[in-house]
Design a protein around this motif. Sequence first.
Motif, PDB file in Angstrom:
ATOM      1  N   MET A 317      46.374  41.463  35.582  1.00 34.95           N
ATOM      2  CA  MET A 317      45.321  40.989  34.686  1.00 34.95           C
ATOM      3  C   MET A 317      45.621  39.610  34.103  1.00 34.95           C
ATOM      4  SD  MET A 317      44.095  44.518  32.872  1.00 34.95           S
ATOM      5  CE  MET A 317      42.793  43.742  31.916  1.00 34.95           C
ATOM      6  N   GLN A 321      43.979  33.888  40.193  1.00 36.51           N
ATOM      7  CA  GLN A 321      43.928  33.538  41.611  1.00 36.51           C
ATOM      8  C   GLN A 321      42.537  33.803  42.155  1.00 36.51           C
ATOM      9  OE1 GLN A 321      46.760  35.035  45.044  1.00 36.51           O
ATOM     10  NE2 GLN A 321      47.576  33.323  43.919  1.00 36.51           N
ATOM     11  N   GLY A 322      42.038  32.824  42.880  1.00 32.24           N
ATOM     12  CA  GLY A 322      40.741  32.993  43.523  1.00 32.24           C
ATOM     13  C   GLY A 322      39.591  32.916  42.550  1.00 32.24           C
ATOM     14  N   ALA A 330      43.455  41.081  39.585  1.00 32.48           N
ATOM     15  CA  ALA A 330      43.037  42.459  39.302  1.00 32.48           C
ATOM     16  C   ALA A 330      41.631  42.743  39.811  1.00 32.48           C
ATOM     17  CB  ALA A 330      43.112  42.740  37.802  1.00 32.48           C
ATOM     18  N   ASP A 331      40.877  41.700  40.119  1.00 26.91           N
ATOM     19  CA  ASP A 331      39.528  41.908  40.634  1.00 26.91           C
ATOM     20  C   ASP A 331      39.477  42.034  42.152  1.00 26.91           C
ATOM     21  OD1 ASP A 331      37.594  42.224  38.638  1.00 26.91           O
ATOM     22  OD2 ASP A 331      37.903  40.156  38.014  1.00 26.91           O
ATOM     23  N   HIS A 332      40.542  41.660  42.826  1.00 22.11           N
ATOM     24  CA  HIS A 332      40.544  41.798  44.286  1.00 22.11           C
ATOM     25  C   HIS A 332      40.536  43.273  44.663  1.00 22.11           C
ATOM     26  CE1 HIS A 332      41.133  37.556  45.150  1.00 22.11           C
ATOM     27  NE2 HIS A 332      42.050  37.506  44.209  1.00 22.11           N
ATOM     28  N   ALA A 333      39.741  43.610  45.663  1.00 23.96           N
ATOM     29  CA  ALA A 333      39.568  45.029  46.011  1.00 23.96           C
ATOM     30  C   ALA A 333      40.898  45.682  46.395  1.00 23.96           C
ATOM     31  CB  ALA A 333      38.561  45.170  47.153  1.00 23.96           C
ATOM     32  N   ASP A 334      41.735  44.965  47.132  1.00 25.38           N
ATOM     33  CA  ASP A 334      42.977  45.591  47.567  1.00 25.38           C
ATOM     34  C   ASP A 334      43.953  45.767  46.399  1.00 25.38           C
ATOM     35  OD1 ASP A 334      44.702  46.647  49.675  1.00 25.38           O
ATOM     36  OD2 ASP A 334      45.949  44.905  49.186  1.00 25.38           O
ATOM     37  N   ARG A 336      42.951  46.189  43.337  1.00 23.31           N
ATOM     38  CA  ARG A 336      42.348  47.278  42.576  1.00 23.31           C
ATOM     39  C   ARG A 336      42.681  48.637  43.217  1.00 23.31           C
ATOM     40  NH1 ARG A 336      37.981  47.501  38.689  1.00 23.31           N
ATOM     41  NH2 ARG A 336      37.898  45.249  38.700  1.00 23.31           N
ATOM     42  N   ARG A 337      42.658  48.652  44.545  1.00 24.80           N
ATOM     43  CA  ARG A 337      43.054  49.877  45.255  1.00 24.80           C
ATOM     44  C   ARG A 337      44.474  50.277  44.864  1.00 24.80           C
ATOM     45  NH1 ARG A 337      46.503  50.825  49.157  1.00 24.80           N
ATOM     46  NH2 ARG A 337      46.797  48.615  49.544  1.00 24.80           N
ATOM     47  N   LEU A 339      46.268  49.424  42.154  1.00 26.99           N
ATOM     48  CA  LEU A 339      46.401  49.794  40.739  1.00 26.99           C
ATOM     49  C   LEU A 339      45.768  51.153  40.455  1.00 26.99           C
ATOM     50  CD1 LEU A 339      45.537  46.317  39.182  1.00 26.99           C
ATOM     51  CD2 LEU A 339      47.807  47.390  39.258  1.00 26.99           C
TER      52      LEU A 339
END
Lengths: 567, 567
Positions: A317, A321-322, A330-334, A336-337, A339
């Motif tokens: 968090m 990045q990006g 923390a917003d990237h899907a992978d 998030r997967r 975490l």
Amino acid sequence: MPYRSPVTDYTFLLSHVVGYDRVSGTEKYAEAGADMVSAILTEAGRMCDEVMAPLQRGGDLNPARLENGALRSSPGFAEGWKAIAEGGWIGMSGSPEHGGMGLPMAVTTAVNDMMSGACLSLQLAPLMSQGQIEALEHHASDAIKALYLPKLISGEWSGTMNLTEPQAGSDVGALSSKAEPNGDGTYAVTGQKIFISWGDNDFCDNVCHLVLARLPDGVPGTKGISLFLVPRNLPDENGNAGVANSLKVVSLEHKMGLHGSPTCVMQYDGATGWLVGEEHGGMAAMFTMMNNARLGVGGQGVGVAEAAWQHAMAYAMERKQGKSASGTIADHADVRRMLTSMKADVFAARAILAACAVAIDMGNATGSAEWKARAAFLTPIAKAFGTDTGIAVSETGVQVHGGMGFIEETGAAQFYRDVRVTAIYEGTNGIQAMDLVARKMMDGGEAAAKLLDEIEDHAERARGRLPELAGPVWEATETLREATEWMVAQGELNDRFAGAVPFLRAFARVLGGHFHLIAALADPGGPREKLARYYINALLPEHAGLLEQAQGGCADLYAISLEELSA
Amino acid sequence: MPYRSPVTDYTFLLSHVVGYDRVSGTEKYAEAGADMVSAILTEAGRMCDEVMAPLQRGGDLNPARLENGALRSSPGFAEGWKAIAEGGWIGMSGSPEHGGMGLPMAVTTAVNDMMSGACLSLQLAPLMSQGQIEALEHHASDAIKALYLPKLISGEWSGTMNLTEPQAGSDVGALSSKAEPNGDGTYAVTGQKIFISWGDNDFCDNVCHLVLARLPDGVPGTKGISLFLVPRNLPDENGNAGVANSLKVVSLEHKMGLHGSPTCVMQYDGATGWLVGEEHGGMAAMFTMMNNARLGVGGQGVGVAEAAWQHAMAYAMERKQGKSASGTIADHADVRRMLTSMKADVFAARAILAACAVAIDMGNATGSAEWKARAAFLTPIAKAFGTDTGIAVSETGVQVHGGMGFIEETGAAQFYRDVRVTAIYEGTNGIQAMDLVARKMMDGGEAAAKLLDEIEDHAERARGRLPELAGPVWEATETLREATEWMVAQGELNDRFAGAVPFLRAFARVLGGHFHLIAALADPGGPREKLARYYINALLPEHAGLLEQAQGGCADLYAISLEELSA
């Protein structure tokens, strides 16, 4: 971000998921009602966060060491021990008669879990004392109890467990340490023990060793082993630590992690000891201690998993990045997967742990054979899945950190290195799995079947409200039931053992689904239902492949000769 | 037991499993026939076993260090580098025009794998040079090629890759290093780079850095990045290492493992550099290098897995315990399960690696778009599954050792610590998985479908001889095909990304089944058929749960807000 003990999670878990109210509904634990438990956990959590967690990194950087035979613990560990002792956390399950709090294992387990997340190396010290306290309460003479228990419970003295010898690891029956009667009721204990956690320290007046050794008339194997209490300093006439006993720490191991916890090679040279329990009854006494120690080690895994998850979550968090919504990884899907999987598995492992503790408490409070069988059945699962989760979650925690995960300053690597041993000590996870499919199924699978019935009944009842979650849990349980029946039907133990580890993991996966489902029902539309949804949809399906492997039998394995395998 | 390079396994794999004869059947690689490859691998294997493997432990105990700004490598590493260089192993894929052996990637990959098993820390140094050699061959001017390539190939000079900056990890486009034209055809490069493996050494006359930086007119993001060659010492008029350039190693990272490999923070202060490739074309040049570096890192994972397996196997066959047939733990069913799983997974990961290398070679030799697409598709799988297998197998290796696994002297722990970074560097395994389901499926899944067709066709043909193995492989492939079609159909990339990691792993599982089946057919009734049987019955079933998770989409994940998740 500093570690925060999961007090709220535990109060939710105890109140809403594992049925702690049954424990506080017994006469034995009537005082430990929900409000009191909440207050206790809050107090323990504060100590973990404020006193223990700050010691975590220093224990790694400045390992315990041996100076001219004297042990020097890591910086601040003496103060840490003092805080644990003063809070009453060493003797929290100990009987009030000797100064303990007499708390149920459900509460002790929660506090041990939180302490493990804060600083595993230090937490191992009180865990060892707790095991000794329990063994003495069950098996020692009144004189020994009166002398040792108050000091162990107050933390003036500490306790250790001495099982392993160089030639006798998991095969305890092969040990060669000897004990000879001195003629005055004491015994002269001689031998070398290895892997002795906290075999010495510089913050207690005395260190009391429980040592397995063989009497002159002891038969070979486990049936000829007796248990002895061998203190570092012999108690004087006032019961204080007196002259040095004939034992010493020979060396400390150089380990992958857990540097703050000294792992000792111990040498006993005719050291004076006292028999605990019956002659040749050492294994029985040791098993009392080991069963709860296994739960304790499972809690170590869960505690480290929690800490590693918190650590990774905070990093994700903060790490920009990006171009995602929050601008962080923390917003990237992978990510998030990762975490979400970590959090969902921490919940599952912790729920199994707590359910096992509740079963122990119910067995103790009511004497019910069924609760005792439930506790015995859940113990290897709680130990193995708890520690495997500790390893897997801290491994994922490293991955969430990317390149920084491999750098020691970050701290993610330390969780990964420290927790690795928990799958090994107190009976390797392979041994836990063999215990599950052999000894814990000697009842013909009755304890397993009752548990499976409960899970299915609950899923059946939940179908009305959450059919899309209850359905998969029910079906997974049916698959697990078939595999359980297959296990019970195997007369050749190696056919069970070849699939024991995947079977245990599948059982834990299904139990995790069950407890997530309970949590979802308790929090309709809320975060716990959403987490349950992820677990049941994404993680529970692992059980199918595991159960296929579990029922493979040993023929494929032994078809390959050792010569072929090693070629 | 000392490490033995898996020469026989590789010759079998190349000849009988991954169709290396197609590579040696091309004009380009006609000289690298089976006999020559066997001789080369034998020679490389001897160097790995005799020179590199003995350096493994010392690299851990005596890490590379910085003394007054000068790098001091671990004991013996200088001699190790010399042996690697003299054997021709640095430039084995380099073009003969500049002193290379011009060997196909299939052979280079095998040698790199064997070197990784012998001593990963040291092997990383030539791997970095190889990447640089390839990038220069493809993108540098003739003058640069003539000056640098012979020295890089001979090992007089070494090469590094400089991508990462503190604020720009996986998001390379965010980098802030600058390059300004000096007006004489050179550029002044300024910036800080982190995580630079072997950023310096004390055994080469020069260290050549490939540095990504932005020209004054470079646009933000990856499209404004250019690539520069920045040597530690500026070449003098004779092309030898001359005066020091304006760059330095600021510090070395303190890492969980790979201690023998210095991981540097590099500072460039207007250092003189030469443009490689087009202005603003740095990413294209970097991608050439990265694709093969990814294969190289996959090979690191496989190599360490092999070494960890050998190490555990030897321990298990020596460690006496219990009353089994051999009297060792190798006879226990659960230990046998671990050892057999390790070996079966090493084979699977290595076969995928070799198949990817063969595809690269076929693309290079024939220019075939189909082979190039196959290589591009297999690269992220080879990297991620190779390194995940390195981690999992070394983790199991620790477990086989029991308590000794946690003790550093045993060596099992070092494999586990060293290999952990391979899942992170050269693009994290999450990034590999996202590459697979997005970029590598921009063809509408064509490359995937062709591969799946091949696997099914082969399984179909194998049904006559080994129906009980061919059937499950065929069925798993069908399940994988459905999941692949699901992936391709998702317009929202996050729905692919949420399941990318389990999808990649399932794809690798099925590929592993395919290659095991080929091996089984080549060794009827022999150990390879038996190993295939275990893999297909026990390990392949994992794919089902993974594919269920892979097709879950991202809705469950994003339903939980970050606030809820972190609570």
